[in-house]
Design a protein around this motif. Structure first.
Motif, short mmCIF file in Angstrom:
data_model
loop_
_atom_site.label_atom_id
_atom_site.label_comp_id
_atom_site.label_asym_id
_atom_site.label_seq_id
_atom_site.Cartn_x
_atom_site.Cartn_y
_atom_site.Cartn_z
N PRO A 1 0.82 -1.22 0.00
CA PRO A 1 0.00 0.00 0.00
C PRO A 1 0.85 1.26 0.00
O PRO A 1 2.03 1.24 0.37
CB PRO A 1 -0.78 -0.12 1.31
CG PRO A 1 0.12 -0.90 2.21
CD PRO A 1 0.82 -1.89 1.30
N LEU A 2 0.23 2.35 -0.39
CA LEU A 2 0.89 3.65 -0.30
C LEU A 2 0.92 4.07 1.17
O LEU A 2 0.00 3.74 1.93
CB LEU A 2 0.14 4.70 -1.12
CG LEU A 2 0.24 4.55 -2.63
CD1 LEU A 2 -0.65 5.58 -3.32
CD2 LEU A 2 1.69 4.72 -3.09
N PRO A 3 1.95 4.78 1.55
CA PRO A 3 2.01 5.22 2.95
C PRO A 3 0.95 6.27 3.24
O PRO A 3 0.56 7.04 2.36
CB PRO A 3 3.41 5.82 3.07
CG PRO A 3 3.82 6.16 1.70
CD PRO A 3 3.10 5.22 0.78
N LYS A 4 0.48 6.30 4.47
CA LYS A 4 -0.48 7.31 4.90
C LYS A 4 0.30 8.39 5.63
O LYS A 4 0.87 8.15 6.69
CB LYS A 4 -1.53 6.69 5.81
CG LYS A 4 -2.44 5.72 5.08
CD LYS A 4 -3.52 5.20 6.01
CE LYS A 4 -4.47 4.21 5.45
NZ LYS A 4 -4.38 3.71 4.17
N LEU A 5 0.32 9.57 5.04
CA LEU A 5 1.04 10.69 5.61
C LEU A 5 0.04 11.72 6.14
O LEU A 5 -1.01 11.92 5.55
CB LEU A 5 1.93 11.36 4.55
CG LEU A 5 3.02 10.49 3.95
CD1 LEU A 5 3.67 11.20 2.78
CD2 LEU A 5 4.06 10.15 5.00
N PRO A 6 0.39 12.40 7.23
CA PRO A 6 -0.49 13.47 7.71
C PRO A 6 -0.58 14.57 6.67
O PRO A 6 0.35 14.77 5.88
CB PRO A 6 0.20 13.96 8.98
CG PRO A 6 1.49 13.27 9.08
CD PRO A 6 1.59 12.25 8.01
N ARG A 7 -1.66 15.29 6.68
CA ARG A 7 -1.86 16.36 5.68
C ARG A 7 -2.07 17.73 6.32
O ARG A 7 -2.28 18.70 5.62
CB ARG A 7 -3.09 16.04 4.80
CG ARG A 7 -3.01 14.73 4.06
CD ARG A 7 -2.21 14.87 2.83
NE ARG A 7 -2.13 13.58 2.15
CZ ARG A 7 -1.56 13.42 1.00
NH1 ARG A 7 -1.02 14.43 0.39
NH2 ARG A 7 -1.50 12.24 0.44
N ASP A 8 -2.03 17.79 7.64
CA ASP A 8 -2.39 19.04 8.31
C ASP A 8 -1.31 20.11 8.25
O ASP A 8 -1.60 21.27 8.05
CB ASP A 8 -2.76 18.76 9.78
CG ASP A 8 -4.03 17.94 9.87
OD1 ASP A 8 -4.85 17.98 8.94
OD2 ASP A 8 -4.20 17.24 10.89
N SER A 9 -0.05 19.74 8.42
CA SER A 9 1.01 20.74 8.40
C SER A 9 2.33 20.09 7.97
O SER A 9 2.53 18.89 8.12
CB SER A 9 1.18 21.36 9.78
OG SER A 9 1.80 20.45 10.67
N ALA A 10 3.22 20.94 7.48
CA ALA A 10 4.54 20.45 7.07
C ALA A 10 5.30 19.88 8.27
O ALA A 10 5.99 18.88 8.14
CB ALA A 10 5.33 21.58 6.43
N LEU A 11 5.15 20.50 9.43
CA LEU A 11 5.82 19.99 10.63
C LEU A 11 5.33 18.60 11.00
O LEU A 11 6.11 17.74 11.40
CB LEU A 11 5.62 20.94 11.81
CG LEU A 11 6.53 22.16 11.84
CD1 LEU A 11 6.16 23.08 13.00
CD2 LEU A 11 7.98 21.76 11.94
N GLU A 12 4.03 18.40 10.85
CA GLU A 12 3.47 17.08 11.16
C GLU A 12 3.99 16.03 10.18
O GLU A 12 4.34 14.92 10.58
CB GLU A 12 1.95 17.15 11.13
CG GLU A 12 1.28 15.98 11.78
CD GLU A 12 -0.23 16.11 11.85
OE1 GLU A 12 -0.84 15.28 12.53
OE2 GLU A 12 -0.79 17.03 11.22
N VAL A 13 4.07 16.39 8.92
CA VAL A 13 4.60 15.46 7.91
C VAL A 13 6.06 15.15 8.22
O VAL A 13 6.48 13.99 8.21
CB VAL A 13 4.44 16.04 6.48
CG1 VAL A 13 5.10 15.12 5.45
CG2 VAL A 13 2.98 16.24 6.13
N GLU A 14 6.84 16.19 8.52
CA GLU A 14 8.25 15.98 8.86
C GLU A 14 8.41 15.07 10.06
O GLU A 14 9.34 14.26 10.12
CB GLU A 14 8.95 17.31 9.14
CG GLU A 14 9.46 17.99 7.90
CD GLU A 14 10.43 19.11 8.20
OE1 GLU A 14 11.17 19.04 9.21
OE2 GLU A 14 10.46 20.06 7.40
#
Length: 135
Positions: A60-73
């Protein structure tokens, strides 16, 4: 000697690689740039081999947060470090492959639209640091 990676370990490699591309792409967003950047990243990732290729092309594709760049990092950078640790332990011959593919994809994404912006260069530096940190 290469050991088989678990589905979770493969997903960690994929999360790090795809997440790195996502971070660079979002550092200097633009709708037209998105298409060029996606094409550039896929070209870099298609050159993968061994366990890295398996990780990037299966599951599967990874599930990444979408709320903020800091959260993704906060998800992606640790995933890159864990991916390097997994490879050092189970497939050491693929460590340089993974590092090279991730950095090439990040660089190609940054260069795909009007050259490398300062924000993109800063993200690539953080990606490089995450890949270079010892496990």
């Amino acid at each position: 000697m290469q050991q088989r990676l678990t589905a979770e370990e493969l997903l960690t490699l994929k999360t790090g690689a795809f997440g790195a591309v996502f971070l660079v792409s979002n550092a200097d967003p633009g709708m037209l740039a998105l298409f060029r950047e996606s094409f550039a990243a896929s070209g870099a990732m298609s050159g993968a081999s061994g366990v890295v290729k398996e990780a990037l092309t299966t599951g599967p594709l990874p599930k990444l947060p979408r709320d903020s760049a800091l959260e993704v990092e906060s998800v992606v950078l640790p995933a890159l470090g864990r991916a390097m640790g997994i490879l050092r332990e189970k497939a050491p011959q693929d460590v340089p492959v993974y590092r090279s593919v991730v950095l090439a994809a990040a660089d190609r994404v940054a260069r795909a639209h009007r050259g490398v912006a300062a924000a993109e260069a800063a993200v690539i530096d953080r990606i490089r640091d995450a890949l270079d940190e010892p496990a």
